[in-house]
Design a protein around this motif. Structure first.
Motif, PDB file in Angstrom:
ATOM      1  N   UNK A 100      69.287 -41.246 -21.316  1.00 53.47           N
ATOM      2  CA  UNK A 100      69.732 -40.779 -20.037  1.00 53.47           C
ATOM      3  C   UNK A 100      68.566 -39.672 -19.684  1.00 53.47           C
ATOM      4  N   UNK A 101      68.163 -39.939 -18.390  1.00 54.35           N
ATOM      5  CA  UNK A 101      67.401 -38.804 -17.784  1.00 54.35           C
ATOM      6  C   UNK A 101      66.207 -39.319 -16.790  1.00 54.35           C
ATOM      7  N   UNK A 102      65.410 -38.558 -16.328  1.00 54.32           N
ATOM      8  CA  UNK A 102      64.654 -38.721 -15.161  1.00 54.32           C
ATOM      9  C   UNK A 102      63.531 -39.273 -15.322  1.00 54.32           C
ATOM     10  N   UNK A 103      62.556 -39.431 -14.312  1.00 61.80           N
ATOM     11  CA  UNK A 103      61.232 -39.918 -14.380  1.00 61.80           C
ATOM     12  C   UNK A 103      60.545 -39.656 -15.826  1.00 61.80           C
ATOM     13  N   UNK A 104      60.400 -38.363 -16.423  1.00 63.38           N
ATOM     14  CA  UNK A 104      59.577 -38.163 -17.554  1.00 63.38           C
ATOM     15  C   UNK A 104      60.207 -38.707 -18.689  1.00 63.38           C
ATOM     16  N   UNK A 105      61.648 -38.910 -18.744  1.00 68.55           N
ATOM     17  CA  UNK A 105      62.426 -39.343 -19.899  1.00 68.55           C
ATOM     18  C   UNK A 105      62.179 -40.833 -20.024  1.00 68.55           C
ATOM     19  N   UNK A 119      63.928 -51.432 -28.611  1.00 65.20           N
ATOM     20  CA  UNK A 119      64.582 -51.984 -27.476  1.00 65.20           C
ATOM     21  C   UNK A 119      65.172 -50.611 -27.022  1.00 65.20           C
ATOM     22  N   UNK A 120      64.834 -50.465 -25.629  1.00 66.90           N
ATOM     23  CA  UNK A 120      65.238 -49.075 -25.169  1.00 66.90           C
ATOM     24  C   UNK A 120      65.596 -49.381 -23.759  1.00 66.90           C
ATOM     25  N   UNK A 121      66.920 -48.702 -23.237  1.00 63.02           N
ATOM     26  CA  UNK A 121      67.524 -49.074 -21.922  1.00 63.02           C
ATOM     27  C   UNK A 121      67.328 -47.372 -21.537  1.00 63.02           C
ATOM     28  N   UNK A 122      67.011 -47.396 -20.177  1.00 59.04           N
ATOM     29  CA  UNK A 122      67.155 -46.055 -19.526  1.00 59.04           C
ATOM     30  C   UNK A 122      68.314 -46.283 -18.444  1.00 59.04           C
ATOM     31  N   UNK A 123      68.849 -44.975 -18.535  1.00 58.35           N
ATOM     32  CA  UNK A 123      69.913 -44.727 -17.524  1.00 58.35           C
ATOM     33  C   UNK A 123      69.303 -43.678 -16.453  1.00 58.35           C
ATOM     34  N   UNK A 124      69.242 -43.627 -15.125  1.00 56.64           N
ATOM     35  CA  UNK A 124      68.793 -42.653 -14.512  1.00 56.64           C
ATOM     36  C   UNK A 124      69.714 -41.408 -14.068  1.00 56.64           C
ATOM     37  N   UNK A 125      69.373 -40.308 -14.970  1.00 50.80           N
ATOM     38  CA  UNK A 125      70.104 -39.425 -14.632  1.00 50.80           C
ATOM     39  C   UNK A 125      69.486 -38.061 -14.251  1.00 50.80           C
TER      40      UNK A 125
END
Ligand code: F6P
Length: 320
Positions: A100-105, A119-125
């Motif tokens: 969970x994070x922004x652009x850099x994350x 396998x990684x899932x990004x949540x835009x936080x």
């Protein structure tokens, strides 16, 4: 997938805790284990993680900040750092990761997916709303509401003293916080990194508003352009109206998440785990046209953010 990891990274954002809760509860619902990694990628490298249970996430849906804490981790940009992170993932038998994070994350998540096959899932936080693939990021709505609360108060005192207030908001290189808080607070002017500004035009607009009976002016300046202090100094040198600067600062990163952010958090967290459960990785979840979506995480981070010119023009027409 039996065991997943979860971390928050980069600047915190209201709604991160609600998303943590949604991830943990959804995973438990599907019989999966969740390891909460503290302090983002930094904690992954130093093995700061623990198994989260149903009750680990009780009573946090309404809390700002992030229970897992967060960090901006430069080491994740290096091969050594990335290897350390991957070692922990392997050591603990973590088969998939939610970031969970922004652009850099998301860039870190992309490396783990693409180069190490995790396998990684990004949540835009992020409060910045600077990711193109999603209409809204987690925390943006609450941050804008915090700005509105402050601007409303500033308007009171500026009107009493017939002053101009220059209000600096965050957003890094993105003008969305300024745009939305400017429109929703009735600010006369917004200054954003995406659009060139002209001080003379701003003075003309202020003079026109005063001639039509207005007693105060609010100028919202995005931090990506300049500071409130600097802008106020420049403006004061070309106007006789009294100018005062206010920098909202980190206040806009804290506080109880709004309904909109809690709803996003619930849906993003739930979707992220459902993807991993189905063996799908390397995706970023988001919201587009009011629908929860997911897309390739590499594509998501490479999209260039566009500025909503229509909203900008709306402000020009209705704020005077
Ligand atoms: O990315 C979120 C954000 O709040 C930006 O709007 C701001 O530029 C930056 O983080 C501030 O970072 P820090 O909390 O590290 O000073």
């Amino acid at each position: 997938m039996k065991r997943i990891g979860l971390l928050t990274s980069g600047g915190d954002a209201p709604g991160m805790n609600a998303a943590i809760r949604a991830v943990v509860r959804t995973a438990i619902y599907y019989g999966m284990e969740v390891y909460g990694i503290e302090r983002g990628y930094a904690g992954l490298m130093t093995e700061e993680l623990y198994k989260m249970e149903m009750r680990s996430v009780s009573n946090i849906v309404q809390c700002g900040g992030t229970k897992l804490r967060t960090a901006r981790c430069m080491e994740m940009l290096t091969k050594e750092g990335q290897k350390k992170a991957v070692e922990t993932i392997k050591k603990y038998g973590i088969e998939g990761l939610v970031v969970i994070g922004g652009d850099g994350s998301f860039r870190g998540a992309r490396v783990l997916s693409e180069e190490y096959g995790i396998p990684t899932i990004g949540i835009p936080g992020t409060i910045d709303n600077d990711l193109e693939y999603t209409d809204y990021t987690l925390g943006f709505d609450t941050a804008v509401n915090t700005c509105l609360d402050i601007i409303n108060k500033l308007r009171d005192t500026m009107t009493s003293h017939e002053r101009i207030c220059v209000v600096e908001v965050m957003g890094r290189h993105c003008g969305d916080i300024a745009l939305y808080s400017g429109i929703a607070s009735g600010a006369e002017i917004i200054v954003v990194p995406e659009i060139r500004f002209d001080l003379e035009e701003i003075v003309t607009k202020i003079n026109r508003s005063r001639a039509s009976g207005k007693h105060s002016n609010i100028i919202v300046v995005a931090e990506g352009v300049t500071s409130a202090d600097q802008f106020a100094k420049n403006l004061q040198s070309v106007t006789t109206f009294s100018v005062r600067p206010t920098c909202i600062g980190h206040v806009q990163r804290g506080g109880s998440p709004s309904m909109a952010d809690r709803m996003l958090a619930a849906q993003f967290g739930n979707k992220a785990v459902r993807l991993l459960k189905d063996g799908i990785g390397n995706r970023a979840v988001g919201i587009r046209d009011n629908k929860i979506i997911d897309m390739d995480i590499i594509e998501a981070v490479s999209m260039k953010k566009t500025f909503n010119l229509e909203l900008y023009e709306t402000l020009q027409m209705i704020s005077m």
